[in-house]
Structure formats: C-alpha cells, structure tokens
Design a protein around this motif. Structure first.
Motif, short mmCIF file in Angstrom:
data_model
loop_
_atom_site.label_atom_id
_atom_site.label_comp_id
_atom_site.label_asym_id
_atom_site.label_seq_id
_atom_site.Cartn_x
_atom_site.Cartn_y
_atom_site.Cartn_z
N ASP A 66 0.86 -1.18 0.00
CA ASP A 66 0.00 0.00 0.00
C ASP A 66 0.90 1.23 0.00
O ASP A 66 2.09 1.14 0.34
CB ASP A 66 -0.92 0.00 1.22
CG ASP A 66 -2.09 1.00 1.07
OD1 ASP A 66 -2.30 1.48 -0.07
OD2 ASP A 66 -2.75 1.28 2.07
N TYR A 67 0.35 2.37 -0.37
CA TYR A 67 1.12 3.61 -0.32
C TYR A 67 0.16 4.79 -0.35
O TYR A 67 -1.03 4.64 -0.67
CB TYR A 67 2.13 3.69 -1.48
CG TYR A 67 1.51 3.74 -2.87
CD1 TYR A 67 1.10 4.95 -3.42
CD2 TYR A 67 1.36 2.59 -3.65
CE1 TYR A 67 0.54 5.00 -4.69
CE2 TYR A 67 0.81 2.63 -4.91
CZ TYR A 67 0.40 3.85 -5.43
OH TYR A 67 -0.16 3.90 -6.69
N HIS A 68 0.69 5.97 -0.01
CA HIS A 68 -0.09 7.20 -0.11
C HIS A 68 0.29 7.94 -1.39
O HIS A 68 -0.47 8.05 -2.32
CB HIS A 68 0.13 8.07 1.13
CG HIS A 68 -0.43 7.46 2.37
ND1 HIS A 68 -0.02 7.80 3.64
CD2 HIS A 68 -1.37 6.49 2.55
CE1 HIS A 68 -0.69 7.09 4.55
NE2 HIS A 68 -1.51 6.29 3.90
N VAL A 69 1.52 8.46 -1.42
CA VAL A 69 2.08 9.09 -2.62
C VAL A 69 3.47 8.51 -2.82
O VAL A 69 4.21 8.32 -1.85
CB VAL A 69 2.15 10.63 -2.48
CG1 VAL A 69 2.82 11.27 -3.70
CG2 VAL A 69 0.75 11.21 -2.28
N VAL A 70 3.82 8.24 -4.05
CA VAL A 70 5.14 7.67 -4.32
C VAL A 70 5.68 8.25 -5.62
O VAL A 70 4.93 8.48 -6.57
CB VAL A 70 5.09 6.12 -4.38
CG1 VAL A 70 4.20 5.65 -5.52
CG2 VAL A 70 6.48 5.53 -4.51
N ALA A 71 6.98 8.53 -5.63
CA ALA A 71 7.66 9.01 -6.84
C ALA A 71 8.78 8.04 -7.18
O ALA A 71 9.47 7.53 -6.28
CB ALA A 71 8.23 10.42 -6.61
N PHE A 72 8.97 7.79 -8.45
CA PHE A 72 10.07 6.91 -8.86
C PHE A 72 10.50 7.26 -10.28
O PHE A 72 9.75 7.87 -11.05
CB PHE A 72 9.67 5.43 -8.77
CG PHE A 72 8.47 5.06 -9.59
CD1 PHE A 72 8.59 4.64 -10.91
CD2 PHE A 72 7.18 5.12 -9.05
CE1 PHE A 72 7.48 4.29 -11.67
CE2 PHE A 72 6.07 4.77 -9.80
CZ PHE A 72 6.22 4.36 -11.11
N GLU A 73 11.72 6.89 -10.60
CA GLU A 73 12.23 7.14 -11.95
C GLU A 73 11.43 6.34 -12.97
O GLU A 73 11.15 5.15 -12.77
CB GLU A 73 13.70 6.75 -12.04
CG GLU A 73 14.64 7.66 -11.28
CD GLU A 73 16.09 7.22 -11.48
OE1 GLU A 73 16.68 7.53 -12.53
OE2 GLU A 73 16.62 6.55 -10.56
N ASN A 74 11.09 6.98 -14.07
CA ASN A 74 10.32 6.34 -15.12
C ASN A 74 11.13 5.21 -15.76
O ASN A 74 12.30 5.38 -16.08
CB ASN A 74 9.93 7.37 -16.18
CG ASN A 74 8.80 6.90 -17.07
OD1 ASN A 74 8.74 5.75 -17.46
ND2 ASN A 74 7.91 7.81 -17.40
N ARG A 75 10.48 4.06 -15.95
CA ARG A 75 11.16 2.92 -16.57
C ARG A 75 11.38 3.15 -18.07
O ARG A 75 12.29 2.59 -18.66
CB ARG A 75 10.32 1.65 -16.36
CG ARG A 75 11.02 0.38 -16.80
CD ARG A 75 10.16 -0.83 -16.49
NE ARG A 75 10.74 -2.06 -16.99
CZ ARG A 75 10.13 -3.24 -16.97
NH1 ARG A 75 8.92 -3.33 -16.43
NH2 ARG A 75 10.72 -4.32 -17.45
N PHE A 76 10.53 3.97 -18.67
CA PHE A 76 10.64 4.29 -20.10
C PHE A 76 10.73 5.81 -20.26
O PHE A 76 9.81 6.45 -20.76
CB PHE A 76 9.44 3.74 -20.86
CG PHE A 76 9.24 2.26 -20.68
CD1 PHE A 76 10.03 1.35 -21.37
CD2 PHE A 76 8.26 1.77 -19.82
CE1 PHE A 76 9.84 -0.02 -21.21
CE2 PHE A 76 8.07 0.40 -19.66
CZ PHE A 76 8.87 -0.49 -20.35
N PRO A 77 11.85 6.41 -19.85
CA PRO A 77 11.93 7.87 -19.78
C PRO A 77 12.13 8.53 -21.14
O PRO A 77 12.78 7.98 -22.03
CB PRO A 77 13.15 8.10 -18.89
CG PRO A 77 14.03 6.92 -19.17
CD PRO A 77 13.08 5.76 -19.37
N SER A 78 11.56 9.72 -21.29
CA SER A 78 11.80 10.53 -22.48
C SER A 78 13.17 11.20 -22.43
O SER A 78 13.73 11.55 -23.47
CB SER A 78 10.72 11.60 -22.61
OG SER A 78 9.45 11.02 -22.76
N LEU A 79 13.67 11.41 -21.22
CA LEU A 79 14.95 12.07 -21.02
C LEU A 79 15.91 11.13 -20.30
O LEU A 79 15.54 10.03 -19.92
CB LEU A 79 14.76 13.36 -20.21
CG LEU A 79 13.88 14.42 -20.88
CD1 LEU A 79 13.47 15.47 -19.86
CD2 LEU A 79 14.61 15.07 -22.04
#
Length: 346
Positions: A83-96
């Motif tokens: 479970d989680y509330h808010v989570v940020a992570f590096e995109n697996r398919f990044p544009s940059l």
C-alpha cells in the motif's frame, strides 16, 4: 528513499509519519539505458527530444496488469509496497536521460486505481504538494537541469497510456520554448510598464470578473481571455511567487484546495469524464526567476459531450489556435457546476 530492482530510485511520501515502506523489489530487471537525444531546431529556435525507445512502453493495460497499483497478492508492478499514499520513482521508459540529459519521474497520487485527483482528501493534497516540492528541489539540483515540469495527462483521449491516478515530472536540460517565450514577454512588460506581467493579468481578470471561476483569499482560478482550449483554467497565487517552494503554508493549502476543486469541476463537465492535461508553471532553475509567477493550469481538448478538439492544420502547422468555445461561456459553465471549498465568483 529506496531502489527498484534495476537501480532506479523510489521515494515514498506518506500522509502520516512512521510507516514502513522498506519493501524490496522482487523482480529481475535489466538496468535502464535511456537512448534519448535532444536535437536543436535552428528555424524555430527550439529543442526536440527524440526518444524512439519509448515505443515499447506499457500501453493501456488492464486493471489487473496496472504497473502503478500496489504489489498485493504477489503482484509485481513498479511499486513494491502492499500500500502507499504518494510515491515518486524514476520512469522505466523515460523521455529524457542518457545522452539527452535530464530525468523523468512518475508520481502516483494514491494506491486506489479508481480514485480521482479532484476527490482526494485534504491530507493527501498536502502530501502531493510535499512530494512535488521535494522533487522540484531535488531535480533542480541535478547537473544540467534547466527546468522542472510537473504535469498530469488524464484519460486516453488526451494520450494517457496508464489509467491509474498519476502524474509525471520532467527535468529538462533546456527551458521549453513556450515558457521561454512567456518569460521574454514578461521581461518586455517589466521594462515597458514596470512590475509583473502575470500579476497585472491576474488583477485584470479579477476586475473583469466574468471569467473568474472560483477564488480563495490567496488564490484565484479563471479562464484566460485568450484561452486556446475549449475549457481551460489557470490557478494563480495573488502574491508574486516564482515556484512551489516559495509558497507559505496557508498558500499551499489554498492552492491545492482550489486546484483540486477545478479538476473536480472538469470531471463533471461531461459524462463520461473528459480527458485533461494539468501542469505546473514555475520558474526555471537558473534564469528569469524574478519574472516567473507560479501557476497551475488545466485544460481539456473536449469541446462538447461527443466532440474532441483536434490540433489540425491551423494549430499543428501554422501554430495558430482556433477555440470553438467562448471563454466567458466556458467560465460560466464551470462556475455553474459549483464546488465544495472555494468561493465562486458571481
């Protein structure tokens, strides 16, 4: 902060302190190798990102295969926690990233696959704001980053490939042309008139009143006089601030409350809910910070119950927008939908 199986960073932000999110990622993934390029267009004095590797990214998965849902019952999505509330992570398919520089992150607003941003509780809105501010600060400190762009694409009609409530953050190695042009306009206004172009625009919309959708003591939401999209709202702090970090505590609360209310009104414009793009406009990392004025903006390409606005020749080829909806009518319709927290302008 933790690491996913392929080495990407993941950061949890919780509504309350003390929750254990130290769950390992059980997947076996190769390390990401972004192959993006940034190419310069000398005719338009603009930058174009080439990211051909993104053709293989996840596209409209089923609810059972959603990579942004918690990893319950043996699930192996992008977020290892149950479970989680808010989570940020590096995109697996990044544009940059890679040769292009910069970085792309995903921000999930809730573990509930069927939730809406406009219906998030106050505590969650505060957590989202903390996450956005933290990631803006961290990404601005990366070498070569010139602008941090926070945005949300909601709905397949606008191009979103995942339906779980989430947004993204792009840390660009350049200042995008639209923002650069706006800041040049602001600098010309400062030299000619003195003061802030955006503060002047906010004051003019408040005086006109007819395009104001809702307001609080410190924030105001309005349809711009020259709106490009059928339904488009800008949310501005009345005080001149360059970015999210410059807001005081009360301003953060009111900004997120009014922003969520605007999104809720957009959700109720049509049935089914229309797609939208929402984004944060804030100061670049190193230049024109005194001219920048923070705002949150949202628009939809849906112009009627069963009609989308497409970017056809005038918009895509000539760069000249044609809006099928009178901005004053759009503001009136959004006002009439009502809200739960902000004061409507009548």
């Amino acid at each position: 902060m933790g690491r996913l199986a392929d080495g990407r960073e993941i950061i949890y932000f919780d509504d309350v302190p003390g929750l254990d999110r130290s769950v390992p990622d059980p997947r076996s993934l190769p390390r990401p190798e972004p192959r993006s390029e940034v190419r310069y267009d000398p005719v338009l004095d603009d930058w174009v990102v080439i990211a051909a590797h993104r053709q293989i990214r996840t596209h409209l998965p089923t609810r059972e295969e959603c990579p942004l849902c918690p990893s319950r019952g043996g699930g192996t999505g992008e977020i290892p926690a149950a479970d989680y509330h808010v989570v940020a992570f590096e995109n697996r398919f990044p544009s940059l990233g890679g040769p292009a520089g910069g970085r792309c992150e995903v921000v999930c607003f809730t573990s509930d696959h069927h939730a809406r941003f406009g219906a998030l509780p106050a505590a969650r809105l505060d957590t989202v704001m903390r996450a956005w501010t933290d990631r803006t600060r961290a990404l601005s400190a990366l070498p070569g980053v010139e602008y941090v762009f926070i945005f949300e694409n909601q709905g397949a009609g606008i191009g979103a490939t995942l339906q779980h409530p989430h947004g993204q953050i792009y840390a660009y190695p350049f200042v995008p042309a639209t923002l650069a042009r706006a800041l040049e306009s602001a600098e010309r206004f400062r030299r000619r008139e003195g003061g802030c172009l955006f503060c002047s625009m906010v004051a003019a919309e408040e005086r006109a009143a007819v395009r104001v959708v809702a307001e609080t003591e410190r924030m105001i939401a309005f349809v711009p006089e020259a709106a490009r999209w059928p339904f488009e709202v800008h949310v501005y702090p009345r005080r001149h601030v360059p970015d999210l970090e410059a807001l005081d505590e009360r301003e953060r609360v009111e900004l997120m409350m009014l922003y969520a209310e605007v999104l809720d009104r957009f959700d109720r414009l049509f049935d089914p809910r229309p797609p939208y793009v929402a984004h944060v406009v804030q100061a670049p990392v190193r230049r024109s910070r005194e001219q920048a004025h923070l705002s949150l903006r949202v628009f939809t390409s849906q112009r009627a119950e069963d009609k989308l606005k497409f970017l056809a020749a005038s918009e895509s080829a000539a760069g000249a927008f044609i809006n099928d909806v009178l901005p004053e009518d759009a503001a009136r319709r959004l006002r009439d939908l009502g809200g739960t927290g902000a004061r409507p302008r009548v």
